[in-house]
Scaffold this active site. Structure first.
Site, PDB file in Angstrom:
ATOM      1  N   CYS A 208       0.805  -1.221   0.000  1.00 33.38           N
ATOM      2  CA  CYS A 208       0.000   0.000   0.000  1.00 33.38           C
ATOM      3  C   CYS A 208       0.839   1.273   0.000  1.00 33.38           C
ATOM      4  CB  CYS A 208      -0.957  -0.009   1.190  1.00 33.38           C
ATOM      5  SG  CYS A 208      -0.192  -0.515   2.741  1.00 33.38           S
TER       6      CYS A 208
ATOM      7  N   HIS B 147      -2.723   6.611   3.566  1.00 32.24           N
ATOM      8  CA  HIS B 147      -1.318   6.706   3.956  1.00 32.24           C
ATOM      9  C   HIS B 147      -0.739   7.978   3.338  1.00 32.24           C
ATOM     10  CE1 HIS B 147      -1.744   2.747   5.414  1.00 32.24           C
ATOM     11  NE2 HIS B 147      -0.928   2.070   4.632  1.00 32.24           N
TER      12      HIS B 147
END
Lengths: 345, 345
Positions: free
Chosen positions: B128, B241
């Site tokens: 990710c 993120h």
């Protein structure tokens, strides 16, 4: 010998820590005087068994004060520091207003204490992120010779002040209650968010905080050619700043020597046992005198490079504690004069 | 043409996003089959107007499935992916189990789509943090030629899974209520904290996440000599993120060309107007298809260097969305075969 100490900005987040540290560290006080804006003047603050009435910080107030810790913003320092100096009061300033002036020592007592000897009445304290970072960098610099750093910060809201602590708390409570979240202190919600924006933006795209980390690191360590790339980020943490650092050195590095240097350094606590989930976190390092340094490893993108992670209390080493340590050292070395009135106590 | 699609790990955080994205993006479904561990088998999940009963993911279940999105951990992939492939089912895998295998393409469709043409039945999705970072790096690499990066991540708890979202929520609620805080998912409290520990530690002191960012960036961009220094940190953010990047390039850089390249790139949204407090934040970039890229500036410690900040949804571009985009592209290019049963629908 004991001293009349004034705290300018006594009602703020750093001011309150100064009051607390004065007591906890048995600072040789003959009198503690709490100064703040006219808005806060007249309030009383409980200090141990004593109730102290907050006085207005204004010209003329420093006549009987030996040391004044300035813990308000740069505007207050610019308005009042010169008046304090003229009154023979030593100023230890938290703000960034005067840090880069050639005649103002910028001191971390574990790094450049000798600079406390010669000053024009004002000692500056470093930026909070810089102070915390240098607690990891300095012992490594002494061992390997520092050339260049790449750093990213994870800064707590208490660095902004008491109103930001309240804002994070209010936003979290609103979220839990399913209510609307409002932001006043920060330009974006800070709860459950990261804001890559600490201090104001310059024309080069860097924030004031990022520029300060570069300039102040150079001045404090005496490394005018140090290359610094910094990204400063506010995170939803209440207290203690953390910094991820990749550092390039002149000489070959090894981790055993690096860990030994950090462990032996008065400003750092080595917390570096990842196999047992031991590394610094802001929650663990808040209200610690030493900054936690860990995750030491050979940097994978530098020759002679080490990466590490440091967490330290922005209100303590990053502000109030460093200021008190500077004053304590000056007393210990006989560099701080007390005025007759207080010296006689 | 429409397809029988299976989602393995359908009850998890990424599995739920896959279900949602299938519907929202009008994926050409003839049937959606939800697969999970025996513990979740038998549960029903509402998908639009339909209630779908969760089946147990086990060998033999893939016979009639055209494409299976594996959204469980590496253990499930290792246990079942080969069985799916043997049944003629294309596997698009979220886990890290097979990403670095030479016969498994690791694909971000905006970067290396051509690698979807030739595979052994399995397509891997990147980590990710890597996927989000490359949405900023790739257009800059294409413009200036990438050599080296220094990166620090600010990773949300949803990257760990639904149980970590619950843990942050429970810790915040306990804090607000003045109750004791307990940690089970993470080794330390995550509320009001930062944990420099994502995935497990290797002997070199780097975490698996940090090593993945290096290895996967090299594989996806086809840059085997790229130097990467990474520090991966969990922060109390629910979703999306963020990554602070300092990047060194072969050729001289300029910000106008850099911004133009980012703005023209399909995977990125340029959010870069700091004077008006416009830069990416995780809160803003959650549930966005494109990753936000901003704070572009000339790096102060590199020759030919640019620093930037990127925020992107770890459950979307970092997982479910990228997987669906890979499948969509294969359909568009005619690279995905449907089995007779479903092709006839």
């Amino acid at each position: 010998m004991s001293y009349v100490v004034g705290i300018v900005g006594a009602t703020g987040a750093v001011g309150q820590e100064l009051v607390r540290l004065m007591r906890e560290r048995n600072f040789p006080l003959s009198q503690l005087r709490l100064l703040a804006s006219s808005r806060s003047a007249g309030k009383t603050i409980q200090v141990g068994d004593e109730k102290i009435v907050v006085e207005e910080a204004k010209p003329g107030v420093f006549a009987d004060i030996d040391v004044a810790f300035f813990a308000a913003g740069g505007g207050v320092t610019r308005a009042l520091a010169q008046d304090a100096v003229a009154a023979g009061c030593l100023v230890i300033d938290k703000s960034s207003a005067l840090r880069m002036r050639d005649d103002v020592p910028l001191v971390i007592p574990e790094i450049n204490p000798e600079q406390l000897q010669s000053h024009g009445g004002i000692i500056a304290n470093p930026n909070c992120s810089t102070a915390v970072m240098l607690m990891g960098l300095w012992p490594l610099h002494q061992t390997f010779g520092l050339k260049r750093i790449f750093v990213s910060t994870y800064q707590s809201v208490s660095g902004t002040g008491a109103e930001a602590i309240d804002e994070l708390d209010a936003q979290v409570r609103a979220s839990v209650a399913g209510e609307a979240i409002t932001s006043r202190v920060y330009p974006h919600q800070i709860a459950y968010n990261c804001i890559p924006h600490v201090d104001t933006f310059g024309a080069d795209g860097y924030t004031g905080e990022e520029t300060k980390m570069a300039q102040e690191s150079r001045k404090i360590m005496g490394l005018p050619d140090l290359k610094v790339s910094a990204t400063c980020v506010r995170v939803p943490v209440l207290r203690a700043h953390s910094i991820a650092v990749s550092a390039e050195f002149e000489r070959p590095v090894d981790l055993t020597a690096a860990r030994a240097a950090v462990a032996a350094f008065a400003g750092a606590e080595l917390i570096d046992d990842p196999a047992n989930n031991r590394y610094p976190t802001p929650l663990e390092c808040a209200e610690h005198v030493r900054c936690g340094v860990g995750r030491l490893r050979i940097d994978t993108a530098l020759d002679n490079g080490i990466s590490f992670w440091v967490s330290g209390d922005n209100l303590w080493k990053g502000a109030a504690l460093n200021a008190v340590q500077n004053a304590e050292l000056m007393i210990r070395e006989g560099w701080l004069a007390a005025k007759a009135a207080s010296a006689a106590v």
